[in-house]
Design a protein around this motif. Structure first.
Motif, PDB file in Angstrom:
ATOM      1  N   LYS A   9      -0.110  40.206 -63.279  1.00  0.00           N
ATOM      2  CA  LYS A   9      -0.333  40.791 -61.964  1.00  0.00           C
ATOM      3  C   LYS A   9      -0.480  39.533 -60.579  1.00  0.00           C
ATOM      4  N   GLY A  10      -0.259  40.012 -59.649  1.00  0.00           N
ATOM      5  CA  GLY A  10      -0.671  39.088 -58.327  1.00  0.00           C
ATOM      6  C   GLY A  10       0.635  38.383 -57.756  1.00  0.00           C
ATOM      7  N   LYS A  11       1.986  38.552 -58.603  1.00  0.00           N
ATOM      8  CA  LYS A  11       3.247  38.168 -58.010  1.00  0.00           C
ATOM      9  C   LYS A  11       4.239  38.721 -58.563  1.00  0.00           C
ATOM     10  N   VAL A  12       5.444  39.063 -57.823  1.00  0.00           N
ATOM     11  CA  VAL A  12       6.650  39.692 -58.188  1.00  0.00           C
ATOM     12  C   VAL A  12       7.010  38.657 -59.175  1.00  0.00           C
ATOM     13  N   VAL A  50       9.036  42.727 -62.358  1.00  0.00           N
ATOM     14  CA  VAL A  50       7.678  43.350 -62.477  1.00  0.00           C
ATOM     15  C   VAL A  50       6.860  43.168 -60.944  1.00  0.00           C
ATOM     16  N   ASP A  51       6.213  44.030 -60.546  1.00  0.00           N
ATOM     17  CA  ASP A  51       5.856  44.009 -59.209  1.00  0.00           C
ATOM     18  C   ASP A  51       4.275  43.432 -59.406  1.00  0.00           C
ATOM     19  N   LYS A  52       3.636  43.058 -58.029  1.00  0.00           N
ATOM     20  CA  LYS A  52       2.528  42.348 -57.780  1.00  0.00           C
ATOM     21  C   LYS A  52       1.187  43.327 -58.619  1.00  0.00           C
ATOM     22  N   GLN A  53       1.489  44.692 -59.079  1.00  0.00           N
ATOM     23  CA  GLN A  53       0.651  45.225 -59.689  1.00  0.00           C
ATOM     24  C   GLN A  53       0.778  45.288 -61.097  1.00  0.00           C
ATOM     25  N   GLY A  54       1.650  44.567 -61.642  1.00  0.00           N
ATOM     26  CA  GLY A  54       2.029  44.534 -63.138  1.00  0.00           C
ATOM     27  C   GLY A  54       2.899  45.724 -63.635  1.00  0.00           C
ATOM     28  N   VAL A  55       3.731  46.640 -62.266  1.00  0.00           N
ATOM     29  CA  VAL A  55       4.553  47.844 -62.856  1.00  0.00           C
ATOM     30  C   VAL A  55       5.913  47.479 -63.002  1.00  0.00           C
ATOM     31  N   ILE A  56       6.433  47.819 -63.830  1.00  0.00           N
ATOM     32  CA  ILE A  56       7.995  47.651 -64.046  1.00  0.00           C
ATOM     33  C   ILE A  56       8.705  48.335 -63.109  1.00  0.00           C
ATOM     34  N   ARG A  57       9.859  47.624 -62.343  1.00  0.00           N
ATOM     35  CA  ARG A  57      10.550  48.190 -61.198  1.00  0.00           C
ATOM     36  C   ARG A  57      12.086  48.151 -61.615  1.00  0.00           C
ATOM     37  N   TYR A  58      12.562  47.458 -62.445  1.00  0.00           N
ATOM     38  CA  TYR A  58      13.872  47.495 -62.885  1.00  0.00           C
ATOM     39  C   TYR A  58      13.970  46.844 -64.166  1.00  0.00           C
ATOM     40  N   LYS A  59      15.149  47.402 -65.045  1.00  0.00           N
ATOM     41  CA  LYS A  59      15.192  46.844 -66.269  1.00  0.00           C
ATOM     42  C   LYS A  59      16.723  46.369 -66.444  1.00  0.00           C
ATOM     43  N   HIS A  60      17.104  45.254 -66.616  1.00  0.00           N
ATOM     44  CA  HIS A  60      18.471  44.539 -66.919  1.00  0.00           C
ATOM     45  C   HIS A  60      18.539  44.311 -68.315  1.00  0.00           C
ATOM     46  N   ILE A  61      19.848  45.039 -68.788  1.00  0.00           N
ATOM     47  CA  ILE A  61      19.991  44.728 -70.305  1.00  0.00           C
ATOM     48  C   ILE A  61      21.239  43.801 -70.595  1.00  0.00           C
ATOM     49  N   GLY A  62      21.145  42.914 -71.033  1.00  0.00           N
ATOM     50  CA  GLY A  62      22.045  41.534 -71.424  1.00  0.00           C
ATOM     51  C   GLY A  62      21.851  40.441 -70.698  1.00  0.00           C
ATOM     52  N   GLU A  63      22.724  39.726 -70.768  1.00  0.00           N
ATOM     53  CA  GLU A  63      22.418  38.218 -70.031  1.00  0.00           C
ATOM     54  C   GLU A  63      22.450  38.255 -68.570  1.00  0.00           C
ATOM     55  N   MET A  64      21.459  37.677 -68.130  1.00  0.00           N
ATOM     56  CA  MET A  64      21.322  37.577 -66.736  1.00  0.00           C
ATOM     57  C   MET A  64      22.017  36.291 -66.002  1.00  0.00           C
ATOM     58  N   ASP A  65      22.909  36.587 -65.013  1.00  0.00           N
ATOM     59  CA  ASP A  65      23.527  35.421 -64.533  1.00  0.00           C
ATOM     60  C   ASP A  65      23.717  35.657 -63.071  1.00  0.00           C
ATOM     61  N   ALA A  66      24.060  34.464 -62.391  1.00  0.00           N
ATOM     62  CA  ALA A  66      24.304  34.548 -60.851  1.00  0.00           C
ATOM     63  C   ALA A  66      24.776  35.865 -60.122  1.00  0.00           C
ATOM     64  N   ASN A  67      25.635  36.391 -60.761  1.00  0.00           N
ATOM     65  CA  ASN A  67      26.306  37.712 -60.271  1.00  0.00           C
ATOM     66  C   ASN A  67      25.256  38.744 -60.470  1.00  0.00           C
ATOM     67  N   SER A  68      24.883  39.066 -61.589  1.00  0.00           N
ATOM     68  CA  SER A  68      23.900  40.032 -61.581  1.00  0.00           C
ATOM     69  C   SER A  68      22.484  39.887 -60.932  1.00  0.00           C
ATOM     70  N   TRP A  69      22.299  38.614 -60.562  1.00  0.00           N
ATOM     71  CA  TRP A  69      20.983  38.159 -59.970  1.00  0.00           C
ATOM     72  C   TRP A  69      21.352  38.498 -58.370  1.00  0.00           C
ATOM     73  N   GLU A  70      22.209  38.058 -57.846  1.00  0.00           N
ATOM     74  CA  GLU A  70      22.530  38.408 -56.519  1.00  0.00           C
ATOM     75  C   GLU A  70      22.903  39.683 -56.394  1.00  0.00           C
ATOM     76  N   ASP A  95      13.353  40.880 -53.896  1.00  0.00           N
ATOM     77  CA  ASP A  95      12.812  40.377 -52.427  1.00  0.00           C
ATOM     78  C   ASP A  95      12.105  41.642 -51.973  1.00  0.00           C
ATOM     79  N   SER A  96      12.459  42.794 -52.071  1.00  0.00           N
ATOM     80  CA  SER A  96      12.075  43.906 -51.450  1.00  0.00           C
ATOM     81  C   SER A  96      10.636  44.099 -52.105  1.00  0.00           C
ATOM     82  N   LEU A  97      10.234  43.468 -53.173  1.00  0.00           N
ATOM     83  CA  LEU A  97       8.969  43.818 -53.581  1.00  0.00           C
ATOM     84  C   LEU A  97       8.062  42.572 -53.173  1.00  0.00           C
ATOM     85  N   ASN A  98       8.617  41.584 -52.665  1.00  0.00           N
ATOM     86  CA  ASN A  98       7.767  40.614 -52.144  1.00  0.00           C
ATOM     87  C   ASN A  98       7.200  40.732 -50.770  1.00  0.00           C
TER      88      ASN A  98
END
Length: 181
Positions: A68-71, A150-170, A178-181
């Motif tokens: 908790k406290g930061k995205v 995970v948002d600042k309150q410790g709530v799950i806002r999105y789930k990504h299944i599989g390897e994360m890379d620059a494409n899935s991140w961007e 960014d919208s949660l910050n």
């Protein structure tokens, strides 16, 4: 005689129905699997921390309250998971950009996990050892790796299944982050 002809079409109808179901199933994106925990708090945990190579005498246990406290990102990984290994360089890039990433080492050996983090330049703020897999089960993990926003309150806002890379991140995860910050 007409009933006999009608029975001849039943297998054709069944085959066509199965073909439609298989075609529909093959067109689904496995990364779009819904999460039962979406918009709910990270499940409670209090687990031992895999000692970080740069600070082996540091944090001993960690809990869900520490998220908790930061995205942040919460990543489920294991040393036996090839895609987990492949995404670590990208996670180190995110860490250098100031993105907090927490780890859940799933059903693994503590010493092997510690060695692995030393070898691949630990990208995690901390990584808990989920030796029995209970936290993974509570999260609904079914593929590796999985990463949660995970948002600042410790709530799950999105789930990504599989390897994360620059494409899935961007394209997907960074806009949510960014919208949660």
């Amino acid at each position: 005689m007409n009933k006999q002809r009608l029975f001849l079409f039943i297998p054709v109808v069944v085959v066509v129905a199965l073909a439609v179901l298989f075609w529909r199933g093959l067109s689904l994106d496995p990364n779009e699997m819904p999460s039962a925990l979406l918009n709910k708090s990270v499940p409670a945990f209090d687990l031992p921390v895999v000692p970080a190579p740069e600070n082996p005498q540091g944090l001993v246990t960690a809990s869900h309250e520490m998220l908790k406290g930061k995205v942040s990102l919460l990543n489920v990984w294991a040393t036996w998971c090839l895609p987990c290994r492949q995404e670590l360089p990208f996670f180190n890039t995110l860490k250098a950009q100031g993105v907090p990433i927490y780890g859940i080492n799933y059903k693994d050996d503590r010493e092997e996990a510690q060695r692995w983090l030393a070898e691949f330049h630990n990208p995690f703020v901390f990584s808990v050892l989920d030796a029995d897999g209970r936290l993974g089960i509570n999260l609904g993990v079914f593929g590796y790796p999985e990463t949660y926003v995970v948002d600042k309150q410790g709530v799950i806002r999105y789930k990504h299944i599989g390897e994360m890379d620059a494409n899935s991140w961007e394209k997907t995860i960074k806009p949510i982050f960014d919208s949660l910050n």
